[in-house]
Design a protein around this motif. Sequence first.
Motif: not given
Length: 401
Positions: A32, A66, A76, A82, A84, A138, A147, A149-150, A152
Amino acid sequence: MKMKAAVMVELGKSLEIQEVTLQEPNANEVLVKIAATGVCHSDLNALNDESTPLPTILGHEGAGIVEAVGPNVKGLKIGDKVALSWVPYCGTCEFCVTGAVHLCESAFGPMFNGTLLDGTSRLNKDGKTIYHNSLLSTFAEYAVVPELSCVKIPDEMPLTQASLIGCGVATGYGAAVHAAKVTPGSTVAIFGIGGVGVNAIQGARIAGAAKIIACDVKEANLEIAKKFGATHTINVACENTEEQLKAMSDGYGVHFSIDCTGNTIATENAWKGTRKGGTVVAVGAFNPNKTLNLPAGGFHRLGKVLKGSFYGDTQPFRDFPVIARLYLDGKFNLDDLILNRIQLNDINEAFEAFHNDCCINVGRTVIEFPLENNFDNKRTIEFVTVENSFKRTDDTELVEA
């Protein structure tokens, strides 16, 4: 690939801006490009926590775009926006299969060890491991994350506002809507008007509460609470909280109390000010050396519920898009939660502000990263690992945040 990051190199000391190496995502992971990340008080706690592995890149509230996906990632695609979540879940344990994904324990071993879910790190500097924070990290230009944690979000969602959703916003909203299950027409007391409490107010408002009582020791916070939906306020340092709550609810006490303070005295006051058959939700983390004392006399006749709530009983893939849509529809205030917008180089100023009692704490300082390089029609990203190199070129056109 090389990127800029704010690295915690020593307990309690200022973060260092360094160039570090990020490896490519593994099979179930996502790269990301971080667009924005909030600076949360929990980041300060991690900075001062002796159990935090060193060196590490902090940061657990973020949103971005992404840039690459591992071969097993199906939900995704490159270019997706996204938000998080710092608590991914396994999806197969007893808690997950019954819908209580916030109680899944799968993430906590790796989280405490400073790795991703497979027990390894994607971060290093000159070959020396750098650890992850909350499986996200971050405070950097890019992050490789699970995945799960993402989440959309709509293309029209601004990423600075989206970066706030994944921690305090979701926790407060979920505490009211999912943990307490606030009902239309009810009376709700919210203790602790900080980053979580103000969003519990918003959750209670969205759930249809008729009276929302903000309880705090700071008059400034109580004034701010009104902007987010509080109808009444109590300064708990100056007033008898139990008496005031009952006076504001026909002598019975409120239907719901949500304690966001992590202070056992506040939880005890919330219990006393809640009516028979009411619900008290404790979402703040208590000091483990403290004791919660509730009156035992007639306890069985009260019919009250005392519930602990982790992450506001949030299910990220259910709740994050809902919050984003509420924001886009003008029903959830994220704009006024943004206290300051800074660049990564200024991150230590945000940490210093936590020690200033005069600074407003209802909201977040947000670090924003420039995204202009992401809007080229052709982009090449290179990852360098010990074993090999991985190159991706794509023609995806991204939507500007």
